[in-house]
Design a protein around this motif. Structure first.
Motif, PDB file in Angstrom:
ATOM      1  N   THR A  13     -18.198  -9.982  -7.252  1.00  0.00           N
ATOM      2  CA  THR A  13     -17.848 -11.125  -6.407  1.00  0.00           C
ATOM      3  C   THR A  13     -16.448 -11.643  -6.742  1.00  0.00           C
ATOM      4  O   THR A  13     -15.674 -12.006  -5.846  1.00  0.00           O
ATOM      5  CB  THR A  13     -18.902 -12.234  -6.565  1.00  0.00           C
ATOM      6  OG1 THR A  13     -20.176 -11.719  -6.165  1.00  0.00           O
ATOM      7  CG2 THR A  13     -18.575 -13.438  -5.708  1.00  0.00           C
ATOM      8  N   GLN A  24     -23.006 -13.156   0.196  1.00  0.00           N
ATOM      9  CA  GLN A  24     -24.300 -12.724  -0.325  1.00  0.00           C
ATOM     10  C   GLN A  24     -25.432 -13.584   0.231  1.00  0.00           C
ATOM     11  O   GLN A  24     -26.403 -13.064   0.763  1.00  0.00           O
ATOM     12  CB  GLN A  24     -24.240 -12.837  -1.842  1.00  0.00           C
ATOM     13  CG  GLN A  24     -25.447 -12.316  -2.561  1.00  0.00           C
ATOM     14  CD  GLN A  24     -25.159 -12.197  -4.056  1.00  0.00           C
ATOM     15  OE1 GLN A  24     -24.033 -12.374  -4.498  1.00  0.00           O
ATOM     16  NE2 GLN A  24     -26.171 -11.904  -4.816  1.00  0.00           N
ATOM     17  N   ASP A  46     -21.006  -8.743   0.986  1.00  0.00           N
ATOM     18  CA  ASP A  46     -21.595  -8.921  -0.342  1.00  0.00           C
ATOM     19  C   ASP A  46     -23.118  -8.904  -0.194  1.00  0.00           C
ATOM     20  O   ASP A  46     -23.710  -9.890   0.234  1.00  0.00           O
ATOM     21  CB  ASP A  46     -21.106 -10.261  -0.926  1.00  0.00           C
ATOM     22  CG  ASP A  46     -21.257 -10.318  -2.442  1.00  0.00           C
ATOM     23  OD1 ASP A  46     -21.992  -9.474  -2.995  1.00  0.00           O
ATOM     24  OD2 ASP A  46     -20.637 -11.196  -3.068  1.00  0.00           O
TER      25      ASP A  46
HETATM   26 MG   LIG Z   1     -22.047 -11.331  -6.889  1.00  0.00          MG
END
Ligand SMILES: [Mg+2]
Ligand SMILES: Nc1ncnc2c1ncn2[C@@H]1O[C@H](COP(=O)(O)OP(=O)(O)O)[C@@H](O)[C@H]1O
Lengths: 212, 275
Positions: free
Chosen positions: A41, A81, A154
């Motif tokens: 990330t 995400q 993500d």
């Molecule tokens: Mg991550």
């Protein structure tokens, strides 16, 4: 092209990215893998120009994503995400996307339909009131409509049921544009048909980088 | 539509739906209603009466509670957006940080300023309906003061949001600043004054740095300066500075403080990690 040179990012004393060198070229479809805390990330946020590098640099088509933010982001579409609890209604979110990127509303509605997201009755609803899966479908629809030259996902399928996941993969494969895709994923077997390169990270370093 | 106004417009729409905004509007509108019900306009207290008296009471309460409202709601929404990754997503679109930040500032300003202004306009209408005369000079001064009050604390709130990344700490910090400006500075200055350590001029000068003190004095400045309701500081200021000059200062200075702080906040926003 994404060009990363000697990139280091520290938070306080903790090193999250440790002198990374990486070149991602047009046509590369990358599965970015590695355990939690590996730095995936952090790397993405540096590419998007959110973090100031401690050392080294990121260049997107030769441009600095912090200094030339608007130019660089014009070509990147990003799905996080976890869909954040945006308080705007779907209608307002779509307006935000359309006005900032010159994407047509119809396109977003089209991809929402392809993702089997029933958007019309929900247009006035706040985004955060949708279910987890619906939120993710919406963000995916937006990213597909934008047709960014670079797409960064993500863990895009974390919240999706198997059917939605299939839809998503089908749509990705029909996109056939010669650009860069970067998927953070823990399930490589699922992505095998889509990706052609696999990068494995751990402890802020690239451990393995191979074509598949 | 320009991206700046897009951000401002969406921020206003989002705020209007939020619970805090409802409470905020009810508190200030309710305050006016309460004063009318309590018969403030009919009472004759300390030589002035009617709507003037009501507006004075309104502004005195507002000066105390508006800053904490502005600080808490602004800081909470800005750093809340950061904490739960809304900012991360919204900033992935090609919008310049300049547009994003100042759009938020404009949107916030509209949502905090308009309800307090409307509450005052509401008072004028009820007053008109009841047949009392409208004290235009007081109304205009107070609109200016509310504008300045909103600017200065909004600027402080944006600066805090840029410096402090976690919403918990930002909230605590806001509360501290409010209490500090509201009470501690006065107490400290009074004790200094009593000890005769510093000259009176210096102490008054220091107290004028505090926008809250400026508002307090300006709010009563149009009333008779001989009144005992004023504190010694107010008395001193109004005795020594020409009234028009002080009124100009009371609106220009806090507005400037707000703009300056907001600008500083923007510099920091740009220079540090965004999420
Ligand atoms: Mg991550
Ligand atoms: N904003 C931040 N502040 C402090 N530490 C951070 C921050 N972001 C990430 N980290 C740390 O950097 C490391 C890498 O995190 P991250 O990039 O989120 O990993 P991944 O996405 O691979 O799970 C972790 O140890 C994490 O705690």
């Amino acid at each position: 092209m994404i060009q990363i040179e000697n990139l280091t990012k520290k938070f306080g004393n903790a090193i999250s990215l440790d002198a990374i060198n990486l070149k991602i070229q047009s046509g590369d479809c990358v599965a970015l893998m590695g355990p939690n805390g590996a730095g995936k990330t952090t790397l993405i946020r540096l590419i998007l120009g959110y973090y100031h590098p401690t050392n080294g640099q990121v260049l997107i088509n030769g441009k600095n994503p912090i200094k030339e933010r608007v130019d660089v982001l014009q070509n990147i579409s990003f799905v996080p995400q976890l869909p954040p609890p945006i308080k705007l209604s779907l209608e307002e979110l779509i307006a935000y996307v359309c006005k900032s990127t010159q994407v047509q509303k119809e396109k977003i509605l089209h991809f929402a339909q392809e993702m089997e997201l029933d958007i019309e009755p929900n247009l006035k609803k706040s985004f955060f009131k949708l279910s987890g899966g619906m939120k993710q479908k919406m963000l995916i629809a937006i990213s597909l409509a934008r047709r960014g030259e670079i797409i960064i996902y993500d863990e895009p399928t974390a919240n999706l049921d198997p059917k939605a996941r299939d839809n998503f993969h089908r749509l990705l494969q029909t996109q056939n544009h010669p650009n860069i895709s970067l998927f953070v994923t823990h399930r490589i077997d699922e992505m095998r048909d889509i990706v052609n390169r696999q990068i494995y990270m751990d402890l802020g370093k690239i451990i393995n980088d191979e074509k598949i | 539509m320009n991206n700046l106004f897009l951000i401002a417009f969406l921020d206003v729409k989002e705020s209007i739906r939020a619970k805090w905004f409802l409470i905020y509007t009810i508190v200030f509108g309710g305050l006016i209603a309460l004063f009318f019900i309590a018969g403030v306009t009919e009472s004759q207290v300390m030589g002035f009466s009617g709507l003037s008296r009501l507006l004075l009471m309104y502004i005195q309460v507002t000066i105390v509670i508006l800053p904490i409202f502005i600080l808490i709601t602004t800081v909470r929404s800005i750093s809340g957006d950061r904490d739960n990754h809304i900012l991360e997503y919204m900033l992935s679109f090609p919008i310049s940080l300049h547009h994003y930040y100042w759009g938020k500032v404009i949107g916030r300003f509209a949502t905090v300023f308009l309800p307090v202004l409307f509450a005052m306009i509401l008072a004028l209408f009820i007053g008109l309906f009841k047949g009392s005369g409208i004290p235009w000079n007081i109304f205009i001064l107070y609109s200016g003061l509310l504008f300045a009050l909103c600017s200065s604390f909004l600027g402080i709130a944006f600066l805090i949001s840029s410096i402090v990344k976690s919403s918990e700490i930002a909230l605590g910090f806001s509360f501290f600043i409010w209490i500090f400006l509201l009470a501690f500075i006065d107490i400290a200055l009074i004790s200094l004054m009593m000890q005769n350590r510093l000259s009176e001029e210096l102490i008054i000068g220091i107290s004028l740095i505090n926008p809250m003190e400026v508002f307090r004095v300006a709010a009563i400045s149009l009333f008779d300066p001989q009144l005992t309701v004023m504190g010694p500081v107010a008395y001193y200021i109004l005795d020594n500075i020409a009234l028009p000059l002080f009124i100009l200062f009371s609106i220009a200075y806090p507005t400037l403080v707000g703009v300056l702080f907001a600008f500083l906040g923007f510099k920091i926003f740009k220079k540090t990690d965004l999420v």
